[in-house]
Design a protein around this motif. Structure first.
Motif, short mmCIF file in Angstrom:
data_model
loop_
_atom_site.label_atom_id
_atom_site.label_comp_id
_atom_site.label_asym_id
_atom_site.label_seq_id
_atom_site.Cartn_x
_atom_site.Cartn_y
_atom_site.Cartn_z
N LYS A 1 3.79 11.53 -1.17
CA LYS A 1 2.83 10.83 -2.03
C LYS A 1 1.57 10.47 -1.26
O LYS A 1 0.45 10.63 -1.76
CB LYS A 1 3.46 9.56 -2.61
N LYS A 2 1.75 9.92 -0.10
CA LYS A 2 0.65 9.59 0.81
C LYS A 2 1.10 9.85 2.23
O LYS A 2 2.30 9.76 2.53
CB LYS A 2 0.22 8.11 0.70
N ILE A 3 0.16 10.13 3.11
CA ILE A 3 0.43 10.21 4.54
C ILE A 3 -0.50 9.22 5.23
O ILE A 3 -1.72 9.32 5.12
CB ILE A 3 0.20 11.63 5.09
N LEU A 4 0.11 8.25 5.90
CA LEU A 4 -0.65 7.16 6.51
C LEU A 4 -0.41 7.15 8.02
O LEU A 4 0.74 7.11 8.47
CB LEU A 4 -0.21 5.82 5.90
N ILE A 5 -1.48 7.21 8.80
CA ILE A 5 -1.40 7.09 10.26
C ILE A 5 -1.73 5.65 10.62
O ILE A 5 -2.79 5.14 10.27
CB ILE A 5 -2.40 8.04 10.94
N ILE A 6 -0.81 4.99 11.32
CA ILE A 6 -1.01 3.58 11.71
C ILE A 6 -1.11 3.49 13.23
O ILE A 6 -0.21 3.93 13.95
CB ILE A 6 0.11 2.67 11.21
N VAL A 7 -2.22 2.93 13.69
CA VAL A 7 -2.45 2.74 15.13
C VAL A 7 -3.11 1.38 15.35
O VAL A 7 -3.61 0.76 14.43
CB VAL A 7 -3.34 3.85 15.73
N GLU A 8 -3.09 0.94 16.61
CA GLU A 8 -3.80 -0.28 16.99
C GLU A 8 -5.05 0.08 17.77
O GLU A 8 -5.13 1.14 18.39
CB GLU A 8 -2.89 -1.17 17.85
N GLY A 9 -6.03 -0.81 17.75
CA GLY A 9 -7.26 -0.59 18.50
C GLY A 9 -7.03 -0.74 19.99
O GLY A 9 -7.29 0.17 20.78
N VAL A 10 -6.53 -1.91 20.39
CA VAL A 10 -6.08 -2.16 21.76
C VAL A 10 -4.61 -2.55 21.66
O VAL A 10 -4.26 -3.48 20.91
CB VAL A 10 -6.89 -3.28 22.44
N PHE A 11 -3.76 -1.87 22.39
CA PHE A 11 -2.32 -2.13 22.32
C PHE A 11 -1.98 -3.31 23.24
O PHE A 11 -2.27 -3.30 24.44
CB PHE A 11 -1.54 -0.88 22.70
N SER B 1 4.90 -6.60 13.78
CA SER B 1 4.49 -6.89 12.40
C SER B 1 4.31 -5.60 11.61
O SER B 1 4.60 -5.55 10.40
CB SER B 1 3.19 -7.70 12.39
N ILE B 2 3.83 -4.55 12.26
CA ILE B 2 3.69 -3.25 11.61
C ILE B 2 5.07 -2.67 11.31
O ILE B 2 5.33 -2.16 10.21
CB ILE B 2 2.87 -2.29 12.49
N ILE B 3 5.96 -2.75 12.27
CA ILE B 3 7.31 -2.21 12.10
C ILE B 3 8.03 -2.92 10.96
O ILE B 3 8.69 -2.28 10.12
CB ILE B 3 8.09 -2.34 13.41
N LEU C 1 0.79 -1.22 0.00
CA LEU C 1 0.00 0.00 0.00
C LEU C 1 0.83 1.27 0.00
O LEU C 1 0.34 2.33 -0.40
CB LEU C 1 -0.93 0.00 1.21
N ILE C 2 2.07 1.20 0.49
CA ILE C 2 2.91 2.39 0.54
C ILE C 2 4.28 2.07 -0.05
O ILE C 2 4.65 0.90 -0.19
CB ILE C 2 3.06 2.92 1.98
N SER C 3 5.02 3.12 -0.38
CA SER C 3 6.30 2.96 -1.07
C SER C 3 7.19 4.15 -0.73
O SER C 3 6.76 5.08 -0.03
CB SER C 3 6.05 2.88 -2.58
N PRO C 4 8.44 4.17 -1.21
CA PRO C 4 9.28 5.35 -1.00
C PRO C 4 8.58 6.62 -1.48
O PRO C 4 7.93 6.63 -2.52
CB PRO C 4 10.53 5.04 -1.83
N GLY C 5 8.72 7.67 -0.70
CA GLY C 5 8.02 8.91 -0.99
C GLY C 5 6.74 9.08 -0.19
O GLY C 5 6.12 10.13 -0.23
N CYS C 6 6.35 8.02 0.54
CA CYS C 6 5.18 8.09 1.41
C CYS C 6 5.63 8.30 2.86
O CYS C 6 6.73 7.89 3.25
CB CYS C 6 4.36 6.81 1.34
N LEU C 7 4.80 8.94 3.64
CA LEU C 7 5.07 9.16 5.06
C LEU C 7 4.14 8.28 5.89
O LEU C 7 2.93 8.25 5.64
CB LEU C 7 4.85 10.63 5.43
N SER D 1 8.63 -1.60 3.23
CA SER D 1 7.97 -0.72 2.28
C SER D 1 8.89 0.33 1.68
O SER D 1 8.68 0.79 0.56
CB SER D 1 6.78 -0.02 2.96
N GLY D 2 9.90 0.75 2.42
CA GLY D 2 10.77 1.82 1.96
C GLY D 2 10.20 3.20 2.23
O GLY D 2 10.81 4.22 1.88
N ALA D 3 9.02 3.28 2.83
CA ALA D 3 8.42 4.56 3.17
C ALA D 3 9.17 5.20 4.34
O ALA D 3 9.94 4.55 5.04
CB ALA D 3 6.95 4.39 3.51
N THR D 4 8.93 6.48 4.55
CA THR D 4 9.58 7.21 5.65
C THR D 4 8.72 7.10 6.90
O THR D 4 7.59 7.60 6.93
CB THR D 4 9.76 8.70 5.29
N PRO D 5 9.21 6.42 7.94
CA PRO D 5 8.42 6.31 9.18
C PRO D 5 8.76 7.43 10.17
O PRO D 5 9.92 7.82 10.30
CB PRO D 5 8.84 4.95 9.74
#
Length: 530
Positions: free
Chosen positions: A287-297, A244-246, A228-234, A252-256
């Motif tokens: 290119k895209k800005i994606l916020i990734i979170v968990e429901g219950v950590f 697993s997210i990390i 879903l994401i690639s270099p140039g995405c945040l 992906s090569g995206a900027t975390p």
């Protein structure tokens, strides 16, 4: 520019206004619009993150460093009972020096508290296969005996981990029609009617257009995020997100960029600063800005502040990727996760991810959203194209349990399990607070971390509880910070009040013996209602 309600694959989420201004004329200096301070205060009261006492912090660091020093002395005078790499000249070592040292001389001392084999269904009770070590943790031998324990360590939120009942019967019956495995990927010969039915039912359960299922929960994140994401995405990621997210972000090569756990002010700061500066080196819009979170950590027991994140997402034209591995089935009046818990419109979340291991007593994971997203994944996802498809009995287990949750079996069993889990969770958390131990997380979270801090106490608590027929999970460095060693309780709808009362009485007893009552909060002197 794509709309925020539905993620667009072809077009990127570029901020095309001159000078990289925030979309819709929003100024950088403004704070989160409509932020309700009263709601923030209420949520803060429902969550607990009590600070460690200073003397405990000092002893924790001292004890850990002493353990390290003893390990180095041990390494100097004793040869480890492990295999060594041979004929590896010119090769990179499989383990770095510190990793080898830590595994051999620190972790080994408490190794008996982890990786414990079981020989039963992990329901409200579990049978441990007994083992001993005669060489201080270098190796283990089975004794031939077994120990039945109250199970407070397994993810079995709704109690569907059973070897009898409708789920087990349906899973067994489907083997005669579909076998044990398809031995192929979904794109080849690995798709059967159960997969189509499960995807349709999952989409209905979540209230979205479509869904796609995978055979492994970990791979659902790690192999689909790079799709879903690639270099140039945040990617703006919560600091407590799962491994697993990390891994998916690395592939992906995206900027975390990481924001402080569940801290909305820090999340907004990261979003604003990133939009102003643009991509590293070039300053081009993302290119895209994606916020990734968990429901219950899963380690903290906290619940994501989803309404505030949705508001930020709309303000800064970002996308949301919500991992509901621990919340789907376990949260909300209908068991539909944190969206149900907060009463949020599913269409406000661009990518819904979850697993079937925790609440459905099965395996695998899903991604759900609009049809455009799911069709894209069906073509490009490595987990869909190359991995073996979900086993038929695994899929049937999910189908039957999900139908029970939805009430499609013409019973109230699903609602009863959901309400029972909520009741057990609140009762257990309130009783622990009354005992005087420090717990983390939200009062409605079935993941209950109890802080023990010292590395030595993790082993002592796990061993003592096992001796009293209670199976729990200990968590320490490097899975948590050095200062935050803990025992993680996972509650289930299958637990009875009598079982919880027994566990709480034992915890109260050993907390006096081992010195675990660190909390300085006032204790409720009144009996806790179940």
């Amino acid at each position: 520019m794509s709309t925020t309600g539905n993620i667009s694959i072809e077009s990127s989420n570029t901020l095309s206004l001159p000078g990289r201004r925030i979309p819709n004329g929003t100024t950088i200096g403004k704070t989160l619009n409509g932020f309700n301070k009263q709601n923030e205060s209420t949520e803060h009261q429902k969550s607990s993150y009590e600070q460690v006492p200073l003397h405990t912090a000092c002893f924790t660091y001292l004890g850990f460093y002493l353990l390290m020093i003893l390990g180095y002395i041990n390494q100097l005078f004793f040869t480890p009972k492990v295999a060594t790499e041979k004929f590896r000249d010119g090769y990179v070592p499989l383990y770095d020096a510190f990793e080898k040292f830590y595994l051999r001389y620190v972790y080994r001392r408490v190794k008996d508290c982890w990786n414990r084999p079981i020989c039963s269904v992990p329901g409200s009770e579990v049978v441990l296969k007994d083992r001993i070590t005669k060489d201080y943790g270098w190796s283990f031998e089975f004794t031939g005996t077994e120990t039945k324990c109250l199970n407070l360590g397994s993810y079995n939120y709704l109690g569907f981990a059973q070897n009898e009942g409708p789920c087990a019967d349906d899973a067994e019956e489907c083997i005669w029609s579909y076998g044990l495995a398809a031995c192929s990927s979904r794109r080849e010969l690995g798709t059967n009617p159960l997969h189509h039915e499960l995807e349709a039912l999952t989409a209905k359960f979540l209230g979205v257009e479509d869904a796609i299922v995978f055979g492994m929960g970990f791979a659902t994140n790690s192999l689909n995020i790079p799709t879903l994401i690639s270099p140039g995405c945040l990617v703006v990621s919560d600091e407590k997100n799962h491994a697993s997210i990390i891994l998916g972000l690395r592939l992906s090569g995206a900027t975390p960029k990481v924001f402080k756990h569940n801290n909305m002010k820090d999340l907004e700061r990261v979003l604003k600063d990133s939009i102003v500066t643009g991509q590293p080196g070039t300053g081009n819009p993302w290119k895209k800005i994606l916020i990734i979170v968990e429901g219950v950590f899963s380690m903290e027991g906290s619940i994501v502040k989803l309404p505030e994140i949705i508001e930020l997402k709309k303000k800064y034209k970002a996308y949301i990727y919500l991992d509901e591995a621990h919340s789907i089935g376990a949260m909300g009046p209908s068991g539909r996760g944190v969206l149900d818990y907060y009463g949020v419109d599913p269409n406000d979340i661009d990518i819904l991810m979850g697993t079937f291991t925790k609440s459905f007593g099965s395996a695998g994971g899903y991604i759900a959203g609009n049809k455009k997203l799911i069709n894209f994944l069906r073509v490009h996802s490595h987990a869909h194209c190359y991995a073996s498809s979900m086993s038929p009995p695994v899929a049937q287990q999910i189908l039957t349990s999900m139908k029970i949750i939805l009430g499609m079996d013409s019973s109230n069993e699903g609602k009863h399990r959901i309400s029972q889990l909520a009741r057990n969770t609140r009762y257990f958390r309130k009783r622990l607070a009354q005992i005087g131990v420090i717990t983390y997380g939200h009062e409605d979270s079935p993941v209950v971390p109890m802080l023990v801090y010292l590395f030595s106490k993790i082993g002592a608590v796990v061993r003592t509880l096992t001796a009293r027929n209670i199976a729990v999970v200990g968590v320490g460095f490097p899975a948590t910070p050095i200062m935050e060693g803990r025992i993680r309780f996972c509650l289930s709808a299958a637990h009875t009040k009598e079982q919880l009362d027994y566990a709480l009485s034992v915890i109260d007893d050993i907390s006096d013996t081992l010195g675990l009552k660190y909390s300085r909060k006032p204790r409720n002197p009144h009996p806790i209602d179940y």
